[in-house]
Design a protein around this motif. Structure first.
Motif, PDB file in Angstrom:
ATOM      1  N   ALA A 293       0.720  -1.029   0.099  1.00 43.05           N
ATOM      2  CA  ALA A 293      -0.024  -0.089   0.122  1.00 43.05           C
ATOM      3  C   ALA A 293       0.920   1.217  -0.027  1.00 43.05           C
ATOM      4  O   ALA A 293       2.022   1.119   0.516  1.00 43.05           O
ATOM      5  N   GLU A 294       0.425   2.332  -0.493  1.00 42.88           N
ATOM      6  CA  GLU A 294       1.286   3.390  -0.790  1.00 42.88           C
ATOM      7  C   GLU A 294       1.742   3.888   0.530  1.00 42.88           C
ATOM      8  O   GLU A 294       0.661   4.275   1.505  1.00 42.88           O
ATOM      9  N   GLY A 295       2.715   4.475   0.640  1.00 41.10           N
ATOM     10  CA  GLY A 295       3.266   4.955   2.065  1.00 41.10           C
ATOM     11  C   GLY A 295       3.524   4.216   3.168  1.00 41.10           C
ATOM     12  O   GLY A 295       3.778   4.528   4.421  1.00 41.10           O
ATOM     13  N   VAL A 296       3.347   2.879   3.098  1.00 41.80           N
ATOM     14  CA  VAL A 296       3.294   1.701   4.007  1.00 41.80           C
ATOM     15  C   VAL A 296       4.714   0.868   3.713  1.00 41.80           C
ATOM     16  O   VAL A 296       4.714   0.296   2.643  1.00 41.80           O
ATOM     17  N   ARG A 297       5.711   0.804   4.723  1.00 46.84           N
ATOM     18  CA  ARG A 297       6.756   0.124   4.331  1.00 46.84           C
ATOM     19  C   ARG A 297       6.337  -1.448   4.532  1.00 46.84           C
ATOM     20  O   ARG A 297       5.633  -1.879   5.338  1.00 46.84           O
ATOM     21  N   ARG A 326      -0.289  -0.713  10.303  1.00 42.94           N
ATOM     22  CA  ARG A 326       0.611   0.384   9.812  1.00 42.94           C
ATOM     23  C   ARG A 326      -0.198   1.425   8.770  1.00 42.94           C
ATOM     24  O   ARG A 326      -0.040   2.449   8.782  1.00 42.94           O
ATOM     25  N   ALA A 327      -0.829   0.457   8.169  1.00 37.69           N
ATOM     26  CA  ALA A 327      -1.557   1.314   6.861  1.00 37.69           C
ATOM     27  C   ALA A 327      -2.879   1.872   7.170  1.00 37.69           C
ATOM     28  O   ALA A 327      -3.208   2.766   6.474  1.00 37.69           O
ATOM     29  N   ASP A 330      -5.601   6.179  12.367  1.00 39.50           N
ATOM     30  CA  ASP A 330      -5.933   5.902  13.627  1.00 39.50           C
ATOM     31  C   ASP A 330      -7.399   6.037  13.750  1.00 39.50           C
ATOM     32  O   ASP A 330      -8.118   6.591  13.216  1.00 39.50           O
TER      33      ASP A 330
ATOM     34  N   MET B   1       2.608   5.238  10.708  1.00 38.29           N
ATOM     35  CA  MET B   1       1.182   5.276  10.018  1.00 38.29           C
ATOM     36  C   MET B   1       1.521   5.795   8.556  1.00 38.29           C
ATOM     37  O   MET B   1       2.589   6.174   8.204  1.00 38.29           O
ATOM     38  N   ALA B   2       0.598   5.331   7.868  1.00 37.35           N
ATOM     39  CA  ALA B   2       0.620   5.567   6.397  1.00 37.35           C
ATOM     40  C   ALA B   2       0.683   7.381   6.197  1.00 37.35           C
ATOM     41  O   ALA B   2      -0.221   7.988   6.888  1.00 37.35           O
ATOM     42  N   LYS B   3       1.689   7.548   5.738  1.00 34.83           N
ATOM     43  CA  LYS B   3       1.595   9.131   5.366  1.00 34.83           C
ATOM     44  C   LYS B   3       1.454   9.454   3.927  1.00 34.83           C
ATOM     45  O   LYS B   3       2.575   8.921   3.375  1.00 34.83           O
ATOM     46  N   LYS B   4       0.684   9.977   3.334  1.00 35.18           N
ATOM     47  CA  LYS B   4       0.480  10.048   1.993  1.00 35.18           C
ATOM     48  C   LYS B   4       1.149  11.510   1.469  1.00 35.18           C
ATOM     49  O   LYS B   4       0.612  12.419   1.981  1.00 35.18           O
ATOM     50  N   PHE B  69      13.297   2.232   4.197  1.00 33.01           N
ATOM     51  CA  PHE B  69      12.118   2.511   5.177  1.00 33.01           C
ATOM     52  C   PHE B  69      10.930   3.147   4.326  1.00 33.01           C
ATOM     53  O   PHE B  69       9.817   3.573   4.750  1.00 33.01           O
ATOM     54  N   ALA B 198       8.393  -0.894  -2.175  1.00 34.41           N
ATOM     55  CA  ALA B 198       6.927  -0.856  -2.091  1.00 34.41           C
ATOM     56  C   ALA B 198       6.668   0.386  -2.994  1.00 34.41           C
ATOM     57  O   ALA B 198       5.572   0.326  -3.830  1.00 34.41           O
ATOM     58  N   THR B 202       3.663   0.558  -5.835  1.00 31.32           N
ATOM     59  CA  THR B 202       2.605   1.421  -5.625  1.00 31.32           C
ATOM     60  C   THR B 202       2.571   2.659  -6.758  1.00 31.32           C
ATOM     61  O   THR B 202       1.512   3.002  -6.922  1.00 31.32           O
TER      62      THR B 202
END
Lengths: 394, 225
Positions: A293-297, A326-327, A330, B1-4, B69, B198, B202
């Motif tokens: 998923a984008e932005g998730v390591r 993590r993806a 909150d 946390m996912a940071k877009k 990372f 990743a 993506t």
């Protein structure tokens, strides 16, 4: 005594307490995923946390070998045999399919959810304990089965709240077929694998040159494959144009069929194809996939085709809840309603039946609103009506 | 946390390599804002002429970590750093043909004259590359005790910290000035374009687009030379 032994909050590396609201969020996500699996006819099994090392370790052919260094072992005082804590659930489900459910009709569709424990985390996934949720589809060796599992993985992730997963389709068999056409020593193959894993064209060419086979068809095919990565439909076309040995060509056609099938089922899904991806697919024998998923390591899920210990065709997917969490954003804490101590039981039952989460006061308090605020309630009850708690700042 | 973020983050190493990377990036169509070349700036993130790309400037060793990372999507890192960390989440699709040097074992002339490596079971080495050093000596059956230093490796043998060092060598001038002799090369090094695994999946089309443009820029450079 050192500080470390005195601080009761300290846990061993890679082990965590999950607190509200994250713990609730995770279990809701798992429930959501299992419901999607159940709706498609996958029935849940629940293997034990610990079993004999010999059945859990599996063998080289089905991938147990690669996880054997990751299992905690303990001696069973009863049987005097070595036991191990599971580091992966897939093998347990395959064991169930091959033994207790050997006579069940195929295709056999099984799902599972449970915690796994690993000896070591790594930098990108420090967790040593996390939840794994998945399905195994045992029996068929068909494109339809491959497509079903990939689509199910995407739908399961959607249910967990992952809106736009990217599924990367891989084929560990493809590179193996191409390599089979090259006469190389063990060490050179290892080196070649390492440079392919890094997509390092320069290093790959160097190995091929050193081995004196840079101009063979297989070498050219390898170098061409490194650069084909991206949207699945485009990569399939590129792969078709590369001159490949016959069994590799058959694998490309299989990949193309699977890509078509998935695209037909989920046209909006972000689907990529990477023919040289191999890491972690040591036991997969055919079409495999990894979910990002984008932005998730790291990986949210991975799956693919393998052969069970009993020799049956199988494919499946494992979703890793640590990466999925993590993806996810909150969790918003929902509405909570404070019920003063004297509230009748029936009133509370009625409110809960209407969807309220109630927090009962256990003793009389002077300021009900203040008490509601102290307990993190968004509302409190006046008479029989919920009233919103005001912010203290305003 | 996912940071877009919609922007791609490109991590570049501070120091020597930077001067060689920038012309290449310019040919590929990426030019940092003028403040980037101001040595006194306190900024760490820089805009570029392309609204979709932002540059961060970090230590050479940290480029690999930022990209592995996923904090940066792609970057430029030496193959020494890539091999030292050996992050599975890192792709190194392009050899940029710059920052060339080698990782070598060196020792004072006096040590080389009397020591017979075939008899070692253990060696103490000062290095910035403990993992590569371990692996190199392990292959020949020697256990390496690594003393991690972050610079001025050449001082270690002369002051008796250890007898051997493993360090980058480009001309050999620094070694010679400190009375050290290069004994063997562990690996040849050049800078690579590194890409987060990743991110390559993506944001496949954007990132492969940039890889292609940088590859073309590399070939243009070779043709011009």
């Amino acid at each position: 005594m050192s500080d470390e032994t005195e601080n009761r909050a300290l846990l061993p590396a890679g082990l965590h307490d999950l607190l509200p609201p994250r713990a609730g969020q995770e279990s809701a996500a798992i429930t959501g995923i299992l419901e999607v699996f159940a709706a498609s006819g996958y029935e849940q099994v629940k293997p034990p946390l610990v079993e004999f090392e010999s059945t859990l370790a599996g063998n080289g052919a089905n991938g147990g070998g690669s996880l054997s260094g990751q299992m905690f072992r303990l001696m069973d005082p009863v049987s005097q045999r070595m036991m191990a804590v599971r580091a992966d659930i897939t093998l347990q489900v395959a064991r169930i399919a091959g033994t207790r459910l050997a006579a069940a009709p195929r295709p056999l569709r099984l799902s599972y959810a449970g915690q796994i424990l690993r000896v070591r985390g790594n930098q990108l996934r420090p967790e040593r304990q996390f939840a794994q949720v998945g399905v195994e589809l045992i029996g068929p060796d068909s494109v339809a089965a491959d497509v079903e599992v990939i689509v199910l993985a995407a739908e399961g992730l959607n249910a967990a709240g992952i809106v736009e997963p990217t599924i990367d389709i891989n084929s560990p068999a493809l590179v193996a077929h191409v390599l089979a056409g090259i006469d190389l020593g063990e060490e050179a193959v290892q080196e070649l694998r390492a440079s392919l894993d890094r997509k390092d064209l320069g290093a790959t060419e160097e190995v091929l040159r050193r081995e004196g086979i840079a101009f063979s068809d297989s070498a050219k095919a390898l170098c061409a494959m490194i650069e084909t990565v991206g949207p699945a439909a485009e990569v399939v076309e590129e792969l078709k144009s590369i001159d490949l040995p016959a069994d590799a060509r058959a694998e490309v056609i299989r990949l193309a069929d699977v890509v078509d099938g998935v695209r037909a089922a989920l046209p909006e899904l972000s689907l990529t194809l990477d023919p040289v991806e191999y890491r972690g697919f040591e036991y997969q024998t055919g079409v495999s996939f990894t979910v990002f998923a984008e932005g998730v390591r790291g990986e949210l899920a991975r799956g693919g085709r393998y052969i069970t210990e009993a020799g049956e065709y199988a494919t499946g997917v494992s979703l890793y809840m640590d990466s999925i969490m993590r993806a996810l954003p909150d969790a918003e804490s929902g509405s909570r309603l404070y019920l003063p101590a004297e509230t009748a039981v029936a009133v509370g039952q009625g409110l809960r039946a209407n969807g309220w989460v109630t927090v009962a006061g256990l003793q009389d308090v002077a300021d009900i609103e203040e008490e509601a605020r102290r307990l993190g309630c968004s509302h409190y009850l006046v008479g029989e009506d919920p009233v919103a708690t005001r912010d203290t700042d305003s | 946390m996912a940071k877009k973020t919609d922007k791609l983050i490109l991590a570049l190493p501070k120091g020597r390599i930077l001067g060689e990377v920038l012309p290449l990036l310019k040919r590929a169509g990426i030019e940092p804002e003028p403040e980037f070349s101001d040595p006194n700036t306190r900024k760490l993130r820089f805009d570029t002429n392309d609204p979709g790309i932002e540059i961060i400037r970090v230590r050479a060793f940290d480029v690999a970590t930022f990209v592995a990372f996923g904090a940066a999507h792609f970057g430029v890192a030496g193959s020494d750093v890539i091999m030292e960390f050996d992050y599975p989440e890192l792709y190194a699709p392009l050899d940029l043909d710059i920052g060339k040097c080698r990782l070598s074992v060196a020792a004072p002339q006096s040590v080389v004259a009397v020591d017979n490596p075939a008899r070692w079971s253990h060696v103490r080495v000062a290095t910035k590359y403990p993992n590569l050093t371990h692996k190199h000596f392990a292959r020949r059956g020697v256990q390496a005790e690594c003393i991690k230093l972050n610079g001025a490796m050449e001082l270690a043998p002369t002051l008796g910290l250890c007898r051997w060092i493993v360090d980058l060598v480009s001309t050999g001038g620094t070694l010679k000035a400190n009375g050290l002799v290069e004994i063997e090369t562990i690996m040849d090094i050049s800078s690579r374009l590194v890409v987060n695994r990743a991110a390559l999946k993506t944001r496949a089309s954007t990132l492969t687009g940039w890889i292609d443009r940088i590859r073309d820029a590399l070939e243009d450079g070779r043709d011009a030379a």
